[in-house]
Design an enzyme around this catalytic site. Structure first.
Site, PDB file in Angstrom:
ATOM      1  N   GLU A 170       0.848  -1.195   0.000  1.00  0.00           N
ATOM      2  CA  GLU A 170       0.000   0.000   0.000  1.00  0.00           C
ATOM      3  C   GLU A 170       0.883   1.244   0.000  1.00  0.00           C
ATOM      4  OE1 GLU A 170      -2.570   1.740  -0.309  1.00  0.00           O
ATOM      5  OE2 GLU A 170      -3.991   0.175  -0.816  1.00  0.00           O
ATOM      6  N   GLY A 188     -10.273   4.189 -18.975  1.00  0.00           N
ATOM      7  CA  GLY A 188      -9.300   3.531 -19.854  1.00  0.00           C
ATOM      8  C   GLY A 188      -9.999   2.630 -20.857  1.00  0.00           C
ATOM      9  N   HIS A 205     -19.273   5.243 -14.403  1.00  0.00           N
ATOM     10  CA  HIS A 205     -18.506   4.629 -13.311  1.00  0.00           C
ATOM     11  C   HIS A 205     -18.895   5.263 -11.983  1.00  0.00           C
ATOM     12  CE1 HIS A 205     -15.847   3.049 -16.475  1.00  0.00           C
ATOM     13  NE2 HIS A 205     -15.447   2.176 -15.571  1.00  0.00           N
ATOM     14  N   LYS A 209     -14.241   7.343  -8.915  1.00  0.00           N
ATOM     15  CA  LYS A 209     -13.230   7.157  -9.973  1.00  0.00           C
ATOM     16  C   LYS A 209     -12.552   8.493 -10.251  1.00  0.00           C
ATOM     17  CE  LYS A 209     -12.504   5.255 -14.620  1.00  0.00           C
ATOM     18  NZ  LYS A 209     -11.275   4.558 -14.244  1.00  0.00           N
TER      19      LYS A 209
HETATM   20  P1  NAD Z   1      -9.035   2.490  -5.127  1.00  0.00           P
HETATM   21  O1  NAD Z   1      -8.844   3.966  -4.902  1.00  0.00           O
HETATM   22  O2  NAD Z   1     -10.118   1.792  -4.398  1.00  0.00           O
HETATM   23  O3  NAD Z   1      -7.679   1.710  -4.789  1.00  0.00           O
HETATM   24  C1  NAD Z   1      -6.407   2.170  -5.152  1.00  0.00           C
HETATM   25  C2  NAD Z   1      -5.467   1.793  -4.035  1.00  0.00           C
HETATM   26  O4  NAD Z   1      -4.133   2.122  -4.442  1.00  0.00           O
HETATM   27  C3  NAD Z   1      -5.746   2.584  -2.727  1.00  0.00           C
HETATM   28  O5  NAD Z   1      -5.887   1.681  -1.655  1.00  0.00           O
HETATM   29  C4  NAD Z   1      -4.513   3.459  -2.588  1.00  0.00           C
HETATM   30  O6  NAD Z   1      -4.143   3.684  -1.225  1.00  0.00           O
HETATM   31  C5  NAD Z   1      -3.468   2.597  -3.300  1.00  0.00           C
HETATM   32  N1  NAD Z   1      -2.253   3.361  -3.633  1.00  0.00           N
HETATM   33  C6  NAD Z   1      -2.160   4.673  -3.979  1.00  0.00           C
HETATM   34  N2  NAD Z   1      -0.866   4.997  -4.124  1.00  0.00           N
HETATM   35  C7  NAD Z   1      -0.147   3.885  -3.862  1.00  0.00           C
HETATM   36  C8  NAD Z   1       1.255   3.589  -3.811  1.00  0.00           C
HETATM   37  N3  NAD Z   1       2.173   4.550  -4.034  1.00  0.00           N
HETATM   38  N4  NAD Z   1       1.657   2.336  -3.519  1.00  0.00           N
HETATM   39  C9  NAD Z   1       0.753   1.372  -3.256  1.00  0.00           C
HETATM   40  N5  NAD Z   1      -0.581   1.593  -3.246  1.00  0.00           N
HETATM   41  C10 NAD Z   1      -1.022   2.832  -3.561  1.00  0.00           C
HETATM   42  O7  NAD Z   1      -9.197   2.321  -6.716  1.00  0.00           O
HETATM   43  P2  NAD Z   1      -9.765   1.053  -7.513  1.00  0.00           P
HETATM   44  O8  NAD Z   1     -11.218   1.246  -7.775  1.00  0.00           O
HETATM   45  O9  NAD Z   1      -9.306  -0.211  -6.869  1.00  0.00           O
HETATM   46  O10 NAD Z   1      -9.034   1.247  -8.920  1.00  0.00           O
HETATM   47  C11 NAD Z   1      -7.612   1.263  -9.004  1.00  0.00           C
HETATM   48  C12 NAD Z   1      -7.200   1.445 -10.457  1.00  0.00           C
HETATM   49  O11 NAD Z   1      -7.614   0.287 -11.206  1.00  0.00           O
HETATM   50  C13 NAD Z   1      -7.839   2.651 -11.165  1.00  0.00           C
HETATM   51  O12 NAD Z   1      -6.858   3.206 -12.047  1.00  0.00           O
HETATM   52  C14 NAD Z   1      -8.973   2.031 -11.967  1.00  0.00           C
HETATM   53  O13 NAD Z   1      -9.294   2.786 -13.116  1.00  0.00           O
HETATM   54  C15 NAD Z   1      -8.355   0.711 -12.346  1.00  0.00           C
HETATM   55  N6  NAD Z   1      -9.287  -0.367 -12.670  1.00  0.00           N
HETATM   56  C16 NAD Z   1      -8.923  -1.181 -13.702  1.00  0.00           C
HETATM   57  C17 NAD Z   1      -9.694  -2.279 -14.015  1.00  0.00           C
HETATM   58  C18 NAD Z   1      -9.219  -3.201 -15.101  1.00  0.00           C
HETATM   59  O14 NAD Z   1      -9.903  -4.209 -15.394  1.00  0.00           O
HETATM   60  N7  NAD Z   1      -8.055  -2.938 -15.704  1.00  0.00           N
HETATM   61  C19 NAD Z   1     -10.868  -2.548 -13.299  1.00  0.00           C
HETATM   62  C20 NAD Z   1     -11.220  -1.697 -12.244  1.00  0.00           C
HETATM   63  C21 NAD Z   1     -10.395  -0.610 -11.927  1.00  0.00           C
END
Ligand code: NAD
Length: 270
Positions: free
Chosen positions: A34, A157, A147, A151
């Site tokens: 994290e 994306g 979304h 977000k």
């Molecule tokens: P979220 O905000 O719930 O979770 C993101 C997490 O990353 C948080 O817990 C945050 O503390 C952590 N974080 C931030 N900086 C960090 C660091 N330096 N080191 C480690 N952890 C760190 O967001 P989410 O809904 O889980 O989405 C995360 C990303 O995934 C977004 O970019 C979203 O668009 C993407 N996403 C992609 C897909 C896919 O299928 N590719 C699906 C859903 C979401």
């Protein structure tokens, strides 16, 4: 057993990925990362695994890392994984062109699967919309995405990948053909643009509609993610696939076309 590090372990996707890795018999969580200073550092993420912030230690025993964070969370992981020769699965969206170049450079050292959307349905949709775009070349094409309110990047994306697929299939420049906002005296719609509208509301895990409008008719294709389990299952499938591959930047299309496809599971995402 494939040993997996999960970056963003306390996030929405991170929680689903932790559960998906634990449910898959051939994978195990070896570390959970994290952001430095995150209030959940030290909490248990999986059996014997506490959430930490030490990238080097987290990657030391991992075959592959799965990243769903923010670009600021992904980039240090990308650098460390290239250095420590650990494969990567990147689901984070919203990278700048410069960050994308750094990911491409890292993919010369390690194999990386990057996908804006890991669901099986959206990956099939990408192929279907490319086919529709070429068979309906004069139809106006617009994308609407919805979304959850938390977000942080727009357009999604996935919407960008859908517009790229449509542009490629019609021989259009992917960036110059894209229109992401309209306001005021816009003039009539040129034929060769691809509009994207981004809605942010409630707790939707993600919905995308692509519409093709021609004289007297409109064809629409919609994907609705009903939970995040399908993304997590796809990311774990990509992690299993990428370990042991040569360095390179791979897409979910590579994963789906060359892995032996199990029958779709209950989430429809296997
Ligand atoms: P979220 O905000 O719930 O979770 C993101 C997490 O990353 C948080 O817990 C945050 O503390 C952590 N974080 C931030 N900086 C960090 C660091 N330096 N080191 C480690 N952890 C760190 O967001 P989410 O809904 O889980 O989405 C995360 C990303 O995934 C977004 O970019 C979203 O668009 C993407 N996403 C992609 C897909 C896919 O299928 N590719 C699906 C859903 C979401």
């Amino acid at each position: 057993m494939i040993r997996i590090a999960v970056n963003g372990a306390a996030g929405r996707m991170g929680g689903h990925v932790l559960r998906a890795v634990e449910q898959e018999p051939e994978t195990e969580v070896v570390s959970a990362l994290e952001a430095p200073g995150h209030p959940r550092l030290g909490e248990t993420a999986a059996i014997g695994v506490q959430i930490g912030a030490d990238l080097g230690a987290a990657l030391a025993n991992a075959d592959v890392a799965i990243d769903f964070t923010l670009p600021a969370g992904s980039m240090p992981l990308v650098a460390a994984a290239a250095e420590q020769k650990v494969a990567l699965v990147i689901g984070t969206t919203g990278f700048t062109p410069e960050e994308e170049s750094r990911i491409e450079a890292a993919a010369r050292a390690v194999p990386i699967v990057r996908a804006a959307n890991f669901s099986l349905g959206v990956n099939v949709m990408l192929e279907v919309v490319a086919e529709l775009a070429s068979r309906l070349p004069d139809y106006h094409t617009e994308i609407v995405e919805l979304h959850h309110a938390a977000k942080v990047d727009a357009p999604s994306g996935t919407a960008l990948r859908l517009s790229d697929a449509i542009a490629a299939s019609r021989g259009l420049d992917p960036k110059r053909s894209r229109v992401t906002a309209r306001e005021g005296q816009t003039g009539a719609r040129p034929r060769d643009v691809i509009g994207i509208q981004s809605l942010r509301a409630g707790d939707s895990a993600g919905e995308h509609t692509v519409l093709f409008a021609g004289p007297g008719e409109r064809l629409e294709i919609t994907h609705r993610a009903l939970s995040r389990d399908n993304f997590a299952a796809g990311a774990v499938r990509a992690a299993r696939w990428v370990v042991g591959r040569p360095p390179g930047l791979y897409s979910m299309r590579n994963v789906l076309s060359t892995s032996s496809a199990p029958a779709p599971d209950r989430t429809g995402a296997a």
